[in-house]
Design a protein around this motif. Structure first.
Motif, mmCIF file in Angstrom:
data_model
loop_
_atom_site.group_PDB
_atom_site.id
_atom_site.type_symbol
_atom_site.label_atom_id
_atom_site.label_comp_id
_atom_site.label_asym_id
_atom_site.label_seq_id
_atom_site.Cartn_x
_atom_site.Cartn_y
_atom_site.Cartn_z
ATOM 1 N N UNK A 106 39.738 -78.256 -67.371
ATOM 2 C CA UNK A 106 38.953 -77.342 -66.564
ATOM 3 C C UNK A 106 39.923 -76.467 -65.812
ATOM 4 N N UNK A 107 39.644 -75.212 -65.640
ATOM 5 C CA UNK A 107 40.590 -74.343 -64.961
ATOM 6 C C UNK A 107 40.872 -74.800 -63.556
ATOM 7 N N UNK A 108 42.131 -74.731 -63.186
ATOM 8 C CA UNK A 108 42.512 -75.152 -61.838
ATOM 9 C C UNK A 108 41.959 -74.185 -60.816
ATOM 10 N N UNK A 109 41.707 -74.673 -59.628
ATOM 11 C CA UNK A 109 41.200 -73.850 -58.549
ATOM 12 C C UNK A 109 42.328 -73.469 -57.628
ATOM 13 N N UNK A 110 42.130 -72.349 -56.927
ATOM 14 C CA UNK A 110 43.105 -71.941 -55.920
ATOM 15 C C UNK A 110 44.410 -71.445 -56.492
ATOM 16 N N UNK A 111 44.503 -71.235 -57.827
ATOM 17 C CA UNK A 111 45.719 -70.740 -58.412
ATOM 18 C C UNK A 111 46.792 -71.790 -58.590
ATOM 19 N N UNK A 112 46.483 -73.064 -58.335
ATOM 20 C CA UNK A 112 47.489 -74.123 -58.458
ATOM 21 C C UNK A 112 47.575 -74.587 -59.894
ATOM 22 N N UNK A 113 48.715 -75.160 -60.268
ATOM 23 C CA UNK A 113 48.867 -75.716 -61.599
ATOM 24 C C UNK A 113 47.996 -76.957 -61.737
ATOM 25 N N UNK B 14 42.055 -74.365 -46.124
ATOM 26 C CA UNK B 14 41.611 -73.933 -47.452
ATOM 27 C C UNK B 14 42.460 -74.564 -48.549
ATOM 28 N N UNK B 15 43.774 -74.583 -48.365
ATOM 29 C CA UNK B 15 44.635 -75.182 -49.388
ATOM 30 C C UNK B 15 44.376 -76.678 -49.536
ATOM 31 N N UNK B 16 44.130 -77.355 -48.415
ATOM 32 C CA UNK B 16 43.773 -78.779 -48.499
ATOM 33 C C UNK B 16 42.463 -78.953 -49.255
ATOM 34 N N UNK B 17 41.517 -78.069 -49.034
ATOM 35 C CA UNK B 17 40.231 -78.168 -49.727
ATOM 36 C C UNK B 17 40.395 -78.012 -51.228
ATOM 37 N N UNK B 18 41.238 -77.086 -51.648
ATOM 38 C CA UNK B 18 41.456 -76.901 -53.079
ATOM 39 C C UNK B 18 42.187 -78.098 -53.692
ATOM 40 N N UNK B 19 43.062 -78.730 -52.925
ATOM 41 C CA UNK B 19 43.702 -79.938 -53.444
ATOM 42 C C UNK B 19 42.684 -81.035 -53.686
ATOM 43 N N UNK B 20 41.695 -81.125 -52.816
ATOM 44 C CA UNK B 20 40.641 -82.122 -53.013
ATOM 45 C C UNK B 20 39.874 -81.832 -54.292
ATOM 46 N N UNK B 21 39.538 -80.567 -54.525
ATOM 47 C CA UNK B 21 38.804 -80.200 -55.741
ATOM 48 C C UNK B 21 39.617 -80.541 -56.980
ATOM 49 N N UNK C 128 34.736 -66.928 -43.017
ATOM 50 C CA UNK C 128 33.807 -66.577 -44.109
ATOM 51 C C UNK C 128 34.576 -66.150 -45.355
ATOM 52 N N UNK C 129 35.714 -65.489 -45.180
ATOM 53 C CA UNK C 129 36.531 -65.142 -46.346
ATOM 54 C C UNK C 129 36.916 -66.396 -47.127
ATOM 55 N N UNK C 130 37.374 -67.426 -46.416
ATOM 56 C CA UNK C 130 37.824 -68.646 -47.081
ATOM 57 C C UNK C 130 36.652 -69.473 -47.598
ATOM 58 N N UNK C 131 35.556 -69.474 -46.879
ATOM 59 C CA UNK C 131 34.371 -70.179 -47.382
ATOM 60 C C UNK C 131 33.909 -69.555 -48.684
ATOM 61 N N UNK C 132 33.899 -68.236 -48.731
ATOM 62 C CA UNK C 132 33.523 -67.548 -49.966
ATOM 63 C C UNK C 132 34.504 -67.862 -51.090
ATOM 64 N N UNK C 133 35.789 -67.896 -50.771
ATOM 65 C CA UNK C 133 36.796 -68.238 -51.780
ATOM 66 C C UNK C 133 36.549 -69.628 -52.354
ATOM 67 N N UNK C 134 36.273 -70.591 -51.475
ATOM 68 C CA UNK C 134 36.056 -71.960 -51.937
ATOM 69 C C UNK C 134 34.781 -72.058 -52.779
ATOM 70 N N UNK C 135 33.690 -71.471 -52.309
ATOM 71 C CA UNK C 135 32.432 -71.553 -53.053
ATOM 72 C C UNK C 135 32.527 -70.806 -54.379
ATOM 73 N N UNK C 136 33.263 -69.716 -54.408
ATOM 74 C CA UNK C 136 33.441 -69.001 -55.678
ATOM 75 C C UNK C 136 34.204 -69.850 -56.686
ATOM 76 N N UNK C 137 35.151 -70.661 -56.194
ATOM 77 C CA UNK C 137 35.941 -71.503 -57.098
ATOM 78 C C UNK C 137 35.117 -72.629 -57.691
ATOM 79 N N UNK C 138 34.114 -73.126 -56.970
ATOM 80 C CA UNK C 138 33.314 -74.250 -57.471
ATOM 81 C C UNK C 138 31.956 -73.803 -57.982
ATOM 82 N N UNK C 139 31.742 -72.487 -58.037
ATOM 83 C CA UNK C 139 30.411 -71.988 -58.411
ATOM 84 C C UNK C 139 30.017 -72.378 -59.826
ATOM 85 N N UNK C 140 30.982 -72.495 -60.724
ATOM 86 C CA UNK C 140 30.673 -72.811 -62.119
ATOM 87 C C UNK C 140 31.095 -74.226 -62.497
#
Length: 453
Positions: free
Chosen positions: A10-17, A203-210, A333-345
């Motif tokens: 599955x594609x990584x979120x937040x641009x991380x490997x 935000x970065x911690x949140x993407x690590x959790x995902x 709100x910028x970061x909330x939108x970023x996180x929700x956009x990453x998990x939207x699909x």
């Protein structure tokens, strides 16, 4: 987490490997949430380093004595006497330096937690540079005491047993390292007081959790018939995380499937149903010891919604009359939108944790899409009706997510958009102000309507 032999693609979120998530023990995360482990390890290391350096000094003197190089021993004694004053100064000043620096830092941390959220303290506790600086400071202080204790009053090259030249040199290197870490620590503490940096860290911690969670199953799990429940027998508190690997082993040994009833982050009390056992009788209580961690606050380790919770808290405090900082709310709100956009699909159903043979042994529910959207927007929307900067950014966020989310996930976005429009219409009297407040703008207030000069 999926089958270890077949990691989910599955594609990584937040641009991380992307790396295959592993069901690690929560011990590492628990140690990161403490402030005692690293300094304690540093003190033990200082004792070992001091013992080794002093032993090298002793071996050096013994070797020179065997060669009858008494002039060289006398030279070492002279050098050690010159270093003694420096080492004594280091030992007396380091502990005072530690107290002053960290007292100032705690005041700065108190200011940051008052302006943003008390949960920002957790970033300070988990900071590696903070722990490393404190560890090296204490280690340098203890090492200097050991070096001072090694000095002998005997100056006779023929009878002296040790000359702490090597250990004194190591102490000087530790002082230089302490100074370098102090500069890095001040920079890190000042960044912790900047709200943009704190929001970015969350935000970065949140993407690590995902990324750590892997991909959930799209549909409901197919489980055998329930054979019983396991209730919580420990203290009351927040369900921080579960020991996934241990629960999988317990389920495999007893030939059952375990399903976690509460979500990570829920508050549980003694007697709360904790696990549903499918396909057999519940394992004995002894087998399930140390599989569930309950604490006083939530952590990022396995909590998918904790990042949104913190971002929402910061935005709400920024919108309070006492603070009145809508720009910070827009940044959240910028970061909330970023996180929700990453998990939207991404599938947000139940996580299936499998044993080595690929059989499902543990099922754990994740927050659903509607849960995450409500967590990110509901409370901010309720506080934002009198701030056109925030309502415009919120409208833009909802419109962007409606384009990114699949058709079946647009309902909560439509609901929040409708509720926002109704709230602004009830609060703002002038029609021109209402139109301005409901115009989507990704900067909050930074874009004119089409056709405006």
């Amino acid at each position: 987490m999926g089958n270890p032999g077949h990691p989910p693609r599955f594609p990584a979120t937040g641009g991380a490997s992307r790396r295959s998530p592993r069901p690690l023990s929560p011990l590492r995360e628990h140690l990161r949430d403490t402030f005692w482990f690293a300094p304690t390890a540093g003190l033990v290391g200082a004792v070992l380093l001091g013992t080794g350096a002093l032993e090298l000094d002793r071996l050096l003197v013994d070797a020179l004595r065997e060669q009858q190089a008494y002039d060289d021993i006398a030279s070492l004694i002279a050098v050690a006497d010159d270093l003694k004053t420096i080492i004594t100064t280091v030992g007396s000043a380091m502990l005072t330096f530690i107290g002053v620096v960290f007292s100032i830092s705690l005041v700065a941390l108190q200011m940051a937690s008052g302006q943003m959220t008390p949960r920002v303290v957790r970033l300070y506790v988990r900071s590696r540079i903070t722990k490393c600086t404190f560890t090296v400071f204490l280690a340098t202080f203890l090492f200097s005491l050991l070096v001072q204790a090694a000095y002998e009053s005997n100056d006779d090259p023929r009878t002296i047993t040790t000359v702490p030249v090597i250990s004194a040199s190591v102490c000087g290197l530790l002082v230089l390292l302490s100074l370098a870490l102090f500069v890095a620590y001040v920079n890190s503490t000042l960044r912790l007081m900047r709200v943009s940096h704190v929001i970015d860290r969350i935000t970065r911690e949140s993407f690590r959790v995902v990324d750590r969670h892997g991909v959930a199953e799209a549909g409901p799990p197919e489980l055998p018939a329930a054979g019983g429940e396991v209730v919580h027998r420990g203290r009351a508190g927040v369900l921080r995380d579960v020991h996934i690997a241990r629960l999988v082993r317990v389920a495999r040994r007893h030939g059952v499937v375990l399903r976690l009833i509460p979500r990570i982050g829920d508050f549980v009390v003694p007697g709360t149903p904790l696990l549903t056992v499918h396909g057999g009788a519940p394992p004995p209580a002894r087998a399930l010891r140390y599989t569930v961690s309950v604490g006083v606050e939530r952590t990022f380790h396995q909590d998918l919604g904790f990042g949104l919770r913190q971002l929402s808290d910061i935005a709400q405090r920024a919108l309070s009359p006492a603070v009145n900082d809508p720009t910070t709310a827009v940044a959240c709100l910028d970061r909330i939108t970023q996180f929700l956009a990453a998990v939207a699909v991404r599938p947000l159903g139940a996580l299936h944790h499998r044993d080595r043979r690929g059989r499902v042994r543990l099922v754990r529910d994740l927050p659903g899409w509607t849960d995450l959207v409500d967590l990110g927007f509901a409370e901010i929307r309720g506080c934002a009706t009198r701030s056109p900067q925030v309502t415009r950014r919120l409208m833009a966020a909802l419109d962007d997510l409606r384009l990114l989310a699949p058709e079946e996930r647009r309902t909560p976005l439509e609901r929040h958009r409708t509720l926002l429009i109704h709230a602004v219409e009830r609060t703002v009297r002038e029609s021109a102000d209402r139109a301005f407040a409901l115009r989507p703008d990704r900067q909050g207030v930074g874009r004119s309507a089409p056709g405006d000069a």
